[in-house]
Design an enzyme around this catalytic site. Structure first.
Site, PDB file in Angstrom:
ATOM      1  N   HIS A  54      42.467  48.435  44.199  1.00  0.00           N
ATOM      2  CA  HIS A  54      42.311  49.068  42.883  1.00  0.00           C
ATOM      3  C   HIS A  54      43.358  50.135  42.583  1.00  0.00           C
ATOM      4  CE1 HIS A  54      37.693  48.029  42.833  1.00  0.00           C
ATOM      5  NE2 HIS A  54      38.474  46.966  42.933  1.00  0.00           N
TER       6      HIS A  54
ATOM      7  N   HIS B 229      38.364  35.516  42.740  1.00  0.00           N
ATOM      8  CA  HIS B 229      38.362  35.948  41.331  1.00  0.00           C
ATOM      9  C   HIS B 229      39.776  36.100  40.794  1.00  0.00           C
ATOM     10  CE1 HIS B 229      39.144  40.353  41.897  1.00  0.00           C
ATOM     11  NE2 HIS B 229      38.421  40.238  42.990  1.00  0.00           N
TER      12      HIS B 229
ATOM     13  N   GLU C  76      35.280  39.417  37.883  1.00  0.00           N
ATOM     14  CA  GLU C  76      34.548  40.009  38.992  1.00  0.00           C
ATOM     15  C   GLU C  76      34.627  41.524  38.961  1.00  0.00           C
ATOM     16  OE1 GLU C  76      34.125  41.815  42.999  1.00  0.00           O
ATOM     17  OE2 GLU C  76      35.907  41.723  41.751  1.00  0.00           O
ATOM     18  N   GLU C  77      35.778  42.060  38.569  1.00  0.00           N
ATOM     19  CA  GLU C  77      36.022  43.493  38.719  1.00  0.00           C
ATOM     20  C   GLU C  77      35.117  44.362  37.857  1.00  0.00           C
ATOM     21  OE1 GLU C  77      37.510  44.704  41.022  1.00  0.00           O
ATOM     22  OE2 GLU C  77      39.238  43.541  41.627  1.00  0.00           O
TER      23      GLU C  77
ATOM     24  N   ASP D 195      37.898  37.401  49.144  1.00  0.00           N
ATOM     25  CA  ASP D 195      38.056  38.569  48.277  1.00  0.00           C
ATOM     26  C   ASP D 195      38.175  39.839  49.113  1.00  0.00           C
ATOM     27  OD1 ASP D 195      38.245  40.240  46.098  1.00  0.00           O
ATOM     28  OD2 ASP D 195      36.103  40.213  45.633  1.00  0.00           O
TER      29      ASP D 195
ATOM     30  N   ASP E  31      44.040  41.906  45.659  1.00  0.00           N
ATOM     31  CA  ASP E  31      42.703  41.863  45.051  1.00  0.00           C
ATOM     32  C   ASP E  31      42.783  41.327  43.622  1.00  0.00           C
ATOM     33  OD1 ASP E  31      39.990  42.253  44.566  1.00  0.00           O
ATOM     34  OD2 ASP E  31      40.213  44.398  44.188  1.00  0.00           O
TER      35      ASP E  31
END
Length: 463
Positions: free
Chosen positions: A429, A285, A331-332, A359, A297
């Site tokens: 994140h 992603h 995606e997130e 991922d 990420d």
């Protein structure tokens, strides 16, 4: 007559075994070329440097996400692929606004600033912020036992940590993630005015970890602001609540949800020589959260996916099936890109045989997780010896990846690259998800690992 038949059978068996040995030798040579080439002529680290340091965090709907689309499209075109295009997809747009501010206040009026961040999709606090007493819980299931009497007008503090006893960190993450995703929705039903969620990491540090959350079908009038608190902050708040249960917590957030905006999945392909209308996908992603540059990420997965096609072109490998690199958007906080791609292949009636997703960060590759039938899983396990020289050993049945999962039911094999996950949630994140945390060699080994399994499924097909 029987003697003649027996001799023919023996000869056929000899030729069969010889053919298998020759194929294995050819495969071993090809895989060695993939690893050698990526370690000496790979481009993934260079691409990631630009994606992370020149573009930065790429939250869907942002200017940075738009720049990432243009950059990766340009790279795929430079590789000389047969086709490169943008697949339109409408995505949510949420902005954080000015940096969040929070403090806790004891009965004596003393204040201590705390590290928090808004969860993706949260509403803002009122303009003057929120100040209220705090009720600590270990999970959503505790809310019903406390009820409105104890939760109304309070800030609910979800403080269940990721289980440190699980060797597989994704297992610990999955067990604790419900409080982040649905905590605000459930707490609001009992009259809470806000929620704080312990950050999802095993580390004890001062970095709050964001992530998606939902209000479900709650009316907008019932929405309450949701924030993550750093693990050090969570430990301190929890210990202080035991001494002063009537302390107050204040926080102010300025986030906002806007109308959906146009974005794109970025797709490049090499046309198959034998089965041009059958497809195999390598993907990741393109979007990331906004607290850092999203190198792990999922910038790592993006450049690894592009690297796979670069390796095939560099080595002159002509795949039997059409090979696609798909860089999914959103995606997130919505999975719109993965869903859109799955909808389009179903609408067009495209035959997809295999897809692999990266991922889980750019750490040292350990193997694969396969979502497929027993025959395809056994086929993959028969290739384990080809990967042993590269310390790749994990071939297991399990979850493959969020962006390729919507294809399930219309594809033979879904696979996920499994890197070493012990450090991943230190960065996931959070503001620590930066380019300097990515090791060049580990990143490149992951790309070669993906290319190798894709090569094998392309050569021998799926069941």
């Amino acid at each position: 007559m029987k003697t003649c038949s027996f001799r023919i059978l023996i000869i056929l068996l000899i030729f069969s075994c010889t053919g298998i040995a020759q194929n294995k030798d050819q495969d071993s040579i090809m895989i060695n070329k993939l690893f050698t080439t990526v370690l000496t002529e790979g481009k993934s680290y260079e691409w990631l440097d630009h994606l992370a340091n020149e573009i930065g965090g790429r939250l869907s709907g942002s200017i940075e996400a738009e720049r990432a689309v243009k950059y990766t499209e340009a790279i795929l075109n430079e590789l000389g692929l047969d086709n490169v295009w943008l697949q339109p997809v409408m995505v949510p747009k949420w902005t954080r606004g000015f940096k969040e501010y929070a403090y806790l206040e004891t009965a004596g009026g003393q204040k201590r600033v705390m590290d928090i961040c808004a969860l993706g999709g949260s509403i803002a606090t009122p303009s003057l912020g929120i100040k209220a007493e705090v009720v600590e819980v270990q999970g959503i299931e505790e809310l019903a036992s406390l009820g409105k009497e104890k939760l109304s007008g309070k800030i609910v503090f979800f403080n269940r940590p990721m289980n440190p006893s699980f060797i597989h960190t994704y297992q610990a993450y999955g067990e604790a993630a419900d409080q982040r995703y649905a905590g605000a929705k459930e707490a609001a039903k009992y009259g809470a005015v806000g929620v704080l969620v312990r950050s999802l990491t095993h580390s004890l540090d001062d970095y709050p970890h964001t992530g998606s959350m939902t209000y479900g079908d709650l009316p907008s009038s019932k929405h309450i602001p949701a924030a993550a608190i750093s693990t050090n902050g969570a430990e301190y708040l929890s210990s202080l609540l035991k001494l002063q249960p009537d302390l107050k917590f204040y926080y102010k957030m300025n986030c906002k949800t806007w109308d959906d905006v146009q974005s794109y999945n970025v797709i490049g392909e090499i046309t198959g020589s034998t089965y041009p209308d059958e497809y195999m996908v390598v993907g990741a992603h393109l979007d990331s959260w906004d607290l850092a540059d999203g190198a792990q990420d999922d910038g790592a997965g993006v450049v690894q996916s592009m690297e796979v096609l670069h390796l095939f072109k560099k080595l002159g490998y002509k795949p039997k099936h059409t090979i696609r690199a798909v860089l999914f958007m959103n995606e997130e906080n919505g999975l719109r890109g993965g869903k859109k791609y799955a909808e389009e292949i179903k609408r067009k009636g495209e035959k997809h045989r295999f897809a692999i997703e990266s991922d889980a960060g750019g750490f040292t590759p350990r193997g694969f997780s396969f979502d497929t039938n027993a025959a395809n899983l056994e086929k993959a396990k028969n290739w384990k010896s080809l990967f042993e020289p590269y310390l790749i050993h994990l071939f297991e049945k399990g979850y493959a990846g969020a962006d390729i999962n919507p294809m399930k039911g219309n594809i033979d094999v879904l696979a996920g690259l499994v890197p070493d996950g012990q450090r991943y949630f230190n960065h996931h994140h959070a503001a620590t998800d930066t380019f300097d945390a990515v090791n060049k060699r580990e990143l490149e080994l992951g790309a070669a690992t993906m290319a190798s399994i894709l090569y094998l499924f392309d050569r021998y097909g799926t069941n």
